[in-house]
Design a protein around this motif. Sequence first.
Motif, PDB file in Angstrom:
ATOM      1  N   ILE A  41       0.839  -1.204   0.000  1.00 33.16           N
ATOM      2  CA  ILE A  41       0.000   0.000   0.000  1.00 33.16           C
ATOM      3  C   ILE A  41       0.868   1.246   0.000  1.00 33.16           C
ATOM      4  O   ILE A  41       0.610   2.202  -0.740  1.00 33.16           O
ATOM      5  CB  ILE A  41      -0.974  -0.015   1.195  1.00 33.16           C
ATOM      6  N   THR A  42       1.910   1.249   0.814  1.00 31.63           N
ATOM      7  CA  THR A  42       2.826   2.390   0.852  1.00 31.63           C
ATOM      8  C   THR A  42       3.470   2.612  -0.509  1.00 31.63           C
ATOM      9  O   THR A  42       3.520   3.739  -1.010  1.00 31.63           O
ATOM     10  CB  THR A  42       3.923   2.147   1.912  1.00 31.63           C
ATOM     11  N   PHE A  43       3.951   1.553  -1.124  1.00 34.47           N
ATOM     12  CA  PHE A  43       4.579   1.660  -2.440  1.00 34.47           C
ATOM     13  C   PHE A  43       3.586   2.172  -3.483  1.00 34.47           C
ATOM     14  O   PHE A  43       3.911   3.026  -4.306  1.00 34.47           O
ATOM     15  CB  PHE A  43       5.142   0.300  -2.860  1.00 34.47           C
ATOM     16  N   THR A  44       2.357   1.655  -3.439  1.00 37.67           N
ATOM     17  CA  THR A  44       1.327   2.093  -4.384  1.00 37.67           C
ATOM     18  C   THR A  44       1.018   3.575  -4.208  1.00 37.67           C
ATOM     19  O   THR A  44       0.886   4.312  -5.190  1.00 37.67           O
ATOM     20  CB  THR A  44       0.046   1.264  -4.195  1.00 37.67           C
ATOM     21  N   PHE A  45       0.898   4.024  -2.967  1.00 37.61           N
ATOM     22  CA  PHE A  45       0.632   5.449  -2.714  1.00 37.61           C
ATOM     23  C   PHE A  45       1.764   6.324  -3.231  1.00 37.61           C
ATOM     24  O   PHE A  45       1.530   7.395  -3.793  1.00 37.61           O
ATOM     25  CB  PHE A  45       0.403   5.702  -1.235  1.00 37.61           C
ATOM     26  N   ILE A  46       2.995   5.884  -3.060  1.00 42.27           N
ATOM     27  CA  ILE A  46       4.135   6.669  -3.528  1.00 42.27           C
ATOM     28  C   ILE A  46       4.158   6.725  -5.053  1.00 42.27           C
ATOM     29  O   ILE A  46       4.437   7.779  -5.642  1.00 42.27           O
ATOM     30  CB  ILE A  46       5.442   6.102  -2.944  1.00 42.27           C
ATOM     31  N   VAL A  47       3.843   5.613  -5.705  1.00 44.02           N
ATOM     32  CA  VAL A  47       3.801   5.602  -7.165  1.00 44.02           C
ATOM     33  C   VAL A  47       2.681   6.512  -7.674  1.00 44.02           C
ATOM     34  O   VAL A  47       2.868   7.283  -8.626  1.00 44.02           O
ATOM     35  CB  VAL A  47       3.631   4.161  -7.698  1.00 44.02           C
ATOM     36  N   ILE A  48       1.516   6.457  -7.043  1.00 40.27           N
ATOM     37  CA  ILE A  48       0.405   7.327  -7.438  1.00 40.27           C
ATOM     38  C   ILE A  48       0.790   8.790  -7.248  1.00 40.27           C
ATOM     39  O   ILE A  48       0.488   9.637  -8.098  1.00 40.27           O
ATOM     40  CB  ILE A  48      -0.866   6.976  -6.642  1.00 40.27           C
ATOM     41  N   ASP A  49       1.464   9.113  -6.149  1.00 44.32           N
ATOM     42  CA  ASP A  49       1.932  10.483  -5.933  1.00 44.32           C
ATOM     43  C   ASP A  49       2.940  10.902  -6.991  1.00 44.32           C
ATOM     44  O   ASP A  49       2.967  12.065  -7.392  1.00 44.32           O
ATOM     45  CB  ASP A  49       2.566  10.636  -4.547  1.00 44.32           C
ATOM     46  N   GLY A  50       3.755   9.986  -7.453  1.00 41.78           N
ATOM     47  CA  GLY A  50       4.730  10.307  -8.491  1.00 41.78           C
ATOM     48  C   GLY A  50       4.072  10.662  -9.810  1.00 41.78           C
ATOM     49  O   GLY A  50       4.510  11.567 -10.520  1.00 41.78           O
ATOM     50  N   PHE A  51       3.007   9.951 -10.142  1.00 41.55           N
ATOM     51  CA  PHE A  51       2.307  10.236 -11.394  1.00 41.55           C
ATOM     52  C   PHE A  51       1.405  11.463 -11.297  1.00 41.55           C
ATOM     53  O   PHE A  51       1.225  12.190 -12.268  1.00 41.55           O
ATOM     54  CB  PHE A  51       1.474   9.031 -11.835  1.00 41.55           C
ATOM     55  N   GLY A  58       1.357  10.247  -0.093  1.00 47.94           N
ATOM     56  CA  GLY A  58       2.631   9.928   0.546  1.00 47.94           C
ATOM     57  C   GLY A  58       2.622  10.280   2.019  1.00 47.94           C
ATOM     58  O   GLY A  58       3.183   9.554   2.842  1.00 47.94           O
ATOM     59  N   VAL A  59       1.973  11.382   2.351  1.00 51.00           N
ATOM     60  CA  VAL A  59       1.861  11.792   3.756  1.00 51.00           C
ATOM     61  C   VAL A  59       1.013  10.781   4.522  1.00 51.00           C
ATOM     62  O   VAL A  59       1.354  10.402   5.652  1.00 51.00           O
ATOM     63  CB  VAL A  59       1.259  13.213   3.858  1.00 51.00           C
ATOM     64  N   ILE A  60      -0.077  10.332   3.907  1.00 50.57           N
ATOM     65  CA  ILE A  60      -0.935   9.334   4.558  1.00 50.57           C
ATOM     66  C   ILE A  60      -0.161   8.038   4.788  1.00 50.57           C
ATOM     67  O   ILE A  60      -0.233   7.439   5.867  1.00 50.57           O
ATOM     68  CB  ILE A  60      -2.196   9.069   3.706  1.00 50.57           C
ATOM     69  N   SER A  61       0.578   7.611   3.775  1.00 54.01           N
ATOM     70  CA  SER A  61       1.321   6.353   3.927  1.00 54.01           C
ATOM     71  C   SER A  61       2.432   6.483   4.966  1.00 54.01           C
ATOM     72  O   SER A  61       2.665   5.556   5.734  1.00 54.01           O
ATOM     73  CB  SER A  61       1.892   5.889   2.587  1.00 54.01           C
ATOM     74  N   GLU A  62       3.113   7.635   4.998  1.00 53.39           N
ATOM     75  CA  GLU A  62       4.158   7.820   6.011  1.00 53.39           C
ATOM     76  C   GLU A  62       3.586   7.918   7.411  1.00 53.39           C
ATOM     77  O   GLU A  62       4.229   7.506   8.372  1.00 53.39           O
ATOM     78  CB  GLU A  62       4.967   9.074   5.695  1.00 53.39           C
ATOM     79  N   ARG A  63       2.403   8.440   7.527  1.00 53.26           N
ATOM     80  CA  ARG A  63       1.801   8.606   8.845  1.00 53.26           C
ATOM     81  C   ARG A  63       1.213   7.298   9.372  1.00 53.26           C
ATOM     82  O   ARG A  63       1.321   7.001  10.568  1.00 53.26           O
ATOM     83  CB  ARG A  63       0.719   9.667   8.801  1.00 53.26           C
ATOM     84  N   TYR A  64       0.588   6.501   8.499  1.00 53.40           N
ATOM     85  CA  TYR A  64      -0.136   5.326   8.970  1.00 53.40           C
ATOM     86  C   TYR A  64       0.510   3.991   8.599  1.00 53.40           C
ATOM     87  O   TYR A  64       0.627   3.106   9.449  1.00 53.40           O
ATOM     88  CB  TYR A  64      -1.574   5.346   8.435  1.00 53.40           C
ATOM     89  N   PHE A  65       0.899   3.835   7.357  1.00 52.59           N
ATOM     90  CA  PHE A  65       1.319   2.513   6.900  1.00 52.59           C
ATOM     91  C   PHE A  65       2.782   2.199   7.196  1.00 52.59           C
ATOM     92  O   PHE A  65       3.126   1.049   7.444  1.00 52.59           O
ATOM     93  CB  PHE A  65       1.029   2.352   5.403  1.00 52.59           C
ATOM     94  N   VAL A  66       3.649   3.182   7.161  1.00 53.26           N
ATOM     95  CA  VAL A  66       5.059   2.925   7.459  1.00 53.26           C
ATOM     96  C   VAL A  66       5.247   2.485   8.916  1.00 53.26           C
ATOM     97  O   VAL A  66       5.939   1.497   9.167  1.00 53.26           O
ATOM     98  CB  VAL A  66       5.931   4.148   7.088  1.00 53.26           C
TER      99      VAL A  66
END
Length: 83
Positions: A41-51, A58-66
């Motif tokens: 999920i973290t990787f997917t969020f980062i890829v979506i943020d990149g596109f 990315g903030v959501i993933s760093e706050r919750y999923f990492v």
Amino acid sequence: MDSHIEAKRRPEWLKWTIRVILGYALLLAFILAVTIIAILITFTFIVIDGFSETSSMGVISERYFVPISEFMWQIFTWLVPGL
């Protein structure tokens, strides 16, 4: 003549040993599965943020999923001797 055939019973300690080992393996599999899902999920969020050129996911993933994936990985390595 008694036609009742007694079935050989396994010792009680063997049954519980197998149950404990299988329970331990299932616990490790569950922890590893949750860790992998959180990382994906973290990787997917980062890829979506990149596109999309935003940083909200990315903030959501760093706050919750990492933190979840780090915590679960620490539990996994603690439960597996030698890691």
